[in-house]
Write a protein that holds these residues in place. Structure first.
Motif, PDB file in Angstrom:
ATOM      1  N   PRO A  50     -16.349  70.154  37.898  1.00 18.66           N
ATOM      2  CA  PRO A  50     -15.947  68.963  37.127  1.00 18.66           C
ATOM      3  C   PRO A  50     -15.659  67.752  38.003  1.00 18.66           C
ATOM      4  N   SER A  51     -15.205  67.982  39.243  1.00 19.95           N
ATOM      5  CA  SER A  51     -14.922  66.852  40.142  1.00 19.95           C
ATOM      6  C   SER A  51     -16.183  66.046  40.422  1.00 19.95           C
ATOM      7  N   ILE A  52     -17.283  66.745  40.681  1.00 19.03           N
ATOM      8  CA  ILE A  52     -18.551  66.067  40.967  1.00 19.03           C
ATOM      9  C   ILE A  52     -19.031  65.303  39.738  1.00 19.03           C
ATOM     10  N   LEU A  53     -18.963  65.930  38.574  1.00 23.54           N
ATOM     11  CA  LEU A  53     -19.430  65.292  37.339  1.00 23.54           C
ATOM     12  C   LEU A  53     -18.626  64.033  37.022  1.00 23.54           C
ATOM     13  N   ILE A  54     -17.311  64.105  37.244  1.00 26.63           N
ATOM     14  CA  ILE A  54     -16.445  62.956  36.967  1.00 26.63           C
ATOM     15  C   ILE A  54     -16.800  61.786  37.880  1.00 26.63           C
ATOM     16  N   ALA A  55     -16.931  62.068  39.191  1.00 23.27           N
ATOM     17  CA  ALA A  55     -17.219  61.001  40.153  1.00 23.27           C
ATOM     18  C   ALA A  55     -18.537  60.302  39.829  1.00 23.27           C
ATOM     19  N   LEU A  56     -19.536  61.062  39.386  1.00 26.67           N
ATOM     20  CA  LEU A  56     -20.828  60.466  39.043  1.00 26.67           C
ATOM     21  C   LEU A  56     -20.743  59.679  37.735  1.00 26.67           C
ATOM     22  N   GLY A  57     -20.022  60.214  36.755  1.00 28.63           N
ATOM     23  CA  GLY A  57     -19.918  59.557  35.462  1.00 28.63           C
ATOM     24  C   GLY A  57     -19.187  58.234  35.511  1.00 28.63           C
ATOM     25  N   VAL A  58     -18.176  58.143  36.368  1.00 27.11           N
ATOM     26  CA  VAL A  58     -17.355  56.934  36.435  1.00 27.11           C
ATOM     27  C   VAL A  58     -18.156  55.734  36.932  1.00 27.11           C
ATOM     28  N   LEU A  59     -19.226  55.978  37.650  1.00 29.82           N
ATOM     29  CA  LEU A  59     -20.041  54.878  38.172  1.00 29.82           C
ATOM     30  C   LEU A  59     -20.626  54.020  37.049  1.00 29.82           C
ATOM     31  N   ALA A  60     -20.751  54.588  35.842  1.00 27.12           N
ATOM     32  CA  ALA A  60     -21.306  53.834  34.719  1.00 27.12           C
ATOM     33  C   ALA A  60     -20.241  53.087  33.925  1.00 27.12           C
ATOM     34  N   MET A  61     -18.984  53.199  34.309  1.00 23.87           N
ATOM     35  CA  MET A  61     -17.887  52.585  33.553  1.00 23.87           C
ATOM     36  C   MET A  61     -17.552  51.191  34.075  1.00 23.87           C
ATOM     37  N   PRO A  62     -17.095  50.282  33.199  1.00 24.97           N
ATOM     38  CA  PRO A  62     -16.598  48.980  33.656  1.00 24.97           C
ATOM     39  C   PRO A  62     -15.152  49.090  34.125  1.00 24.97           C
ATOM     40  N   GLU A  63     -14.672  48.056  34.775  1.00 27.89           N
ATOM     41  CA  GLU A  63     -13.262  48.020  35.175  1.00 27.89           C
ATOM     42  C   GLU A  63     -12.410  47.653  33.959  1.00 27.89           C
ATOM     43  N   SER A  64     -11.134  48.007  34.011  1.00 25.92           N
ATOM     44  CA  SER A  64     -10.204  47.667  32.931  1.00 25.92           C
ATOM     45  C   SER A  64     -10.085  46.155  32.778  1.00 25.92           C
ATOM     46  N   PRO A  65     -10.214  45.625  31.549  1.00 22.97           N
ATOM     47  CA  PRO A  65     -10.111  44.173  31.361  1.00 22.97           C
ATOM     48  C   PRO A  65      -8.727  43.647  31.731  1.00 22.97           C
ATOM     49  N   ARG A  66      -7.698  44.429  31.527  1.00 29.14           N
ATOM     50  CA  ARG A  66      -6.351  43.972  31.863  1.00 29.14           C
ATOM     51  C   ARG A  66      -6.159  43.887  33.378  1.00 29.14           C
ATOM     52  N   TRP A  67      -6.740  44.819  34.111  1.00 25.19           N
ATOM     53  CA  TRP A  67      -6.656  44.731  35.577  1.00 25.19           C
ATOM     54  C   TRP A  67      -7.442  43.516  36.069  1.00 25.19           C
ATOM     55  N   LEU A  68      -8.601  43.267  35.479  1.00 27.50           N
ATOM     56  CA  LEU A  68      -9.407  42.112  35.880  1.00 27.50           C
ATOM     57  C   LEU A  68      -8.646  40.807  35.650  1.00 27.50           C
ATOM     58  N   VAL A  69      -7.927  40.704  34.525  1.00 27.84           N
ATOM     59  CA  VAL A  69      -7.135  39.504  34.254  1.00 27.84           C
ATOM     60  C   VAL A  69      -6.016  39.375  35.277  1.00 27.84           C
ATOM     61  N   MET A  70      -5.362  40.481  35.610  1.00 32.78           N
ATOM     62  CA  MET A  70      -4.302  40.457  36.612  1.00 32.78           C
ATOM     63  C   MET A  70      -4.799  39.917  37.951  1.00 32.78           C
ATOM     64  N   LYS A  71      -6.092  40.156  38.242  1.00 31.09           N
ATOM     65  CA  LYS A  71      -6.686  39.681  39.489  1.00 31.09           C
ATOM     66  C   LYS A  71      -7.346  38.310  39.335  1.00 31.09           C
TER      67      LYS A  71
END
Length: 523
Positions: A198-219
């Motif tokens: 599951p660790s390998i699958l998670i690391a690969l899957g996350v690459l397709a996700m965007p960053e959190s909009p709230r974190w982006l606003v904070m930055k």
């Protein structure tokens, strides 16, 4: 007198105003992102499930005592505190998305170390590394999911981490059963080592996700945040309103529409701990108490003992075969998974408060019944079939009622009520309380059972659950349908009665109606 005919279009408009608003279709992109982020929780679930069965063979292979067994089972929860502490700062520094990848990478190393452990000391070191990864995963998954989810079904998506914890437990139980016929030295090592998958699958899957909009606003990355919200919100209007709310919470003027802006130091989390514990307003103090309380009682009622030590409980109930014990744990895993899936569909329909109180009511009944049955079995010279059957049934009912309310709601509620400026480190604080209590419960169950009998242990857990029910009834307002930025206004006044919280508008049509018509729609 001649009647005045209204134009047909005006008639239709007037009648349409009284129609119930149509529910927006669930955003598939937001759903996929929440699922991928929440998959990190499989790491904890798999470890809990696999250790409950692997310990039967570790005990025989490494010849460990009950005391060492307790430490081995529960210590990973205390190790996870390090990861949880670091995750708050890490996620503010590198972002929620890369923190998820880091959590998967750390657990990958830990699973490898456990799978190749030659002795008890090396196994403990492997659990130390895996524990840090679990701490990261537990903190970041609900935070990311809550920050990305549309208001209309945030409870559904934010419950995903608990869904994947239960799925991981089930996979761990199945892994135990599948490898149980292998040679003693090999079986338990494969059970633990398979956690790398599951660790390998998670690391690969996350690459397709965007960053959190709230974190982006904070930055100060408003352009990127706007694009993420447009992809994950139910409508363009909701995306605009959510962005305005987040900008306000981050201290950015609403009129500022540049793609990149400079965020003032006051908007950062430098004084988070001071604001939560020293200069806290009544609302923040209430929120902190709620976060700490829900995580404390979720673990203090001893359900982790039921899951981790289910083979031991089945043995006390009269089941002697290792294969039958492991088969019983698979039934526990299926029960947890089915009930948590039901819970995901009820959170945004029934509400957090009714589900939580009902869940704790079921847990109280199950724990007291289980304690009674085990006490009867222990003091009987012959096999009491009704007590054995009822013991197994109450083990299943306790994990089922936990999974339909107390399990998912602890993560949903504690994440959504925290203001943006406090969310990352506040969520980390909740995880610290949760894992500390889980470690204490896991590392004391066998000793507690010896000191006051196994039935007495469950009577104690049931009594704690009664106190928890009173705590929730008194201090927890309903949060269903409110945006994350509106949550703080629901706290600060301690009431025993649930608040009548109107559902947040979930379509452009609903937002444009007069307030009176919106309320008529919800009656």
């Amino acid at each position: 007198m001649a009647s005045v005919e209204l134009p047909a279009a005006q008639k239709m408009t007037s009648l349409a105003d009284f129609d119930p608003p149509k529910k927006p279709k669930r955003n598939k992109f937001a759903l996929a992102c929440a699922a991928l982020a929440s998959m990190t929780s499989i790491l904890l679930g798999y470890d809990i499930g696999v250790m409950s069965g692997a310990i039967l063979y570790i005990r025989k292979d490494l010849h460990i005592s009950d005391e060492k067994e307790e430490i081995l089972m529960g210590i990973i929860n205390l190790y996870s505190l390090i990861g949880s502490y670091l995750a708050g700062r890490t996620s503010d520094w590198i972002g929620r998305r890369y923190t998820i990848i880091l959590a998967a990478a750390i657990f990958f190393v830990g699973a490898l170390l456990m799978g190749f452990s030659p002795n008890y000391a090396f196994l403990m070191f492997g659990r130390f590394v895996a524990g840090i990864g679990i701490g990261y995963a537990l903190m970041i998954a609900p935070v990311y999911t809550a920050e990305l989810s549309p208001t209309s079904y945030r409870g559904f998506l934010t419950s995903f981490p608990e869904v994947f914890i239960n799925s991981g437990i089930l996979f761990g139980y199945i892994s135990n059963f599948a490898f149980s016929r292998l040679p003693l030295w090999l079986g338990w090592r494969l059970m633990l080592g398979v956690g790398v998958v599951p660790s390998i699958l998670i690391a690969l899957g996350v690459l397709a996700m965007p960053e959190s909009p709230r974190w982006l606003v904070m930055k100060g990355r408003l352009g990127e945040a706007r694009r993420v919200l447009e992809r994950t919100a139910d409508s363009e209007e909701e995306a605009r309103l959510r962005l305005a709310d987040i900008k306000s919470a981050a201290g950015i003027p609403e009129s500022c529409n540049d793609d990149v802006v400079q965020v003032s130091k006051q908007s950062t989390r430098k004084g988070v701990w001071k604001e939560m514990f020293i200069t806290a307003t009544p609302a923040v103090r209430h929120i902190v108490l709620a976060v700490v309380g829900i995580h404390f009682f979720q673990q203090a009622i001893g359900l982790d003992s039921v899951v981790l030590y289910s083979p031991t409980i089945f043995e006390k109930a009269g089941i002697t075969s290792d294969r039958q014990k492991l088969l019983g744990t698979v039934a526990v895993g299926f029960t947890k998974t089915i009930f948590i899936l039901v819970a995901t569909f009820l959170l945004d329909r029934v509400g957090r408060r009714p589900l939580l109180l009902s869940s704790f009511g079921g847990i109280i009944l199950s724990l007291f019944t289980l304690g009674t049955c085990l006490t009867v079995i222990q003091h009987s010279d012959t096999k009491v079939k009704w007590a054995v059957g009822l013991s197994i049934a109450t083990v299943l009912s306790s994990v089922g009622t936990f999974s339909i309310g107390a399990g998912p709601i602890a993560w949903v509620y504690s994440t959504e009520i925290l203001p943006l400026r406090l969310r990352a480190q506040g969520a980390a604080m909740g995880v610290v309380v949760n894992r500390t209590m889980s470690g204490v419960i896991s590392m004391t169950f066998l000793s507690l059972s010896k000191a006051m009998t196994i039935g007495g242990a469950f009577f104690l857990y049931g009594s704690i659950a009664v106190i928890g029910w009173i705590f929730f009834y008194t201090l927890f307002p309903e949060t269903q349908g409110k945006t994350l930025e509106e949550m703080e206004g629901s706290f600060g006044k301690f009431r025993a009665k649930p608040r009548n919280v109107p559902r947040a508008p979930n379509s452009d049509k609903d937002r444009d109606k007069p307030i009176q018509l919106q309320n008529m729609d919800r009656v």
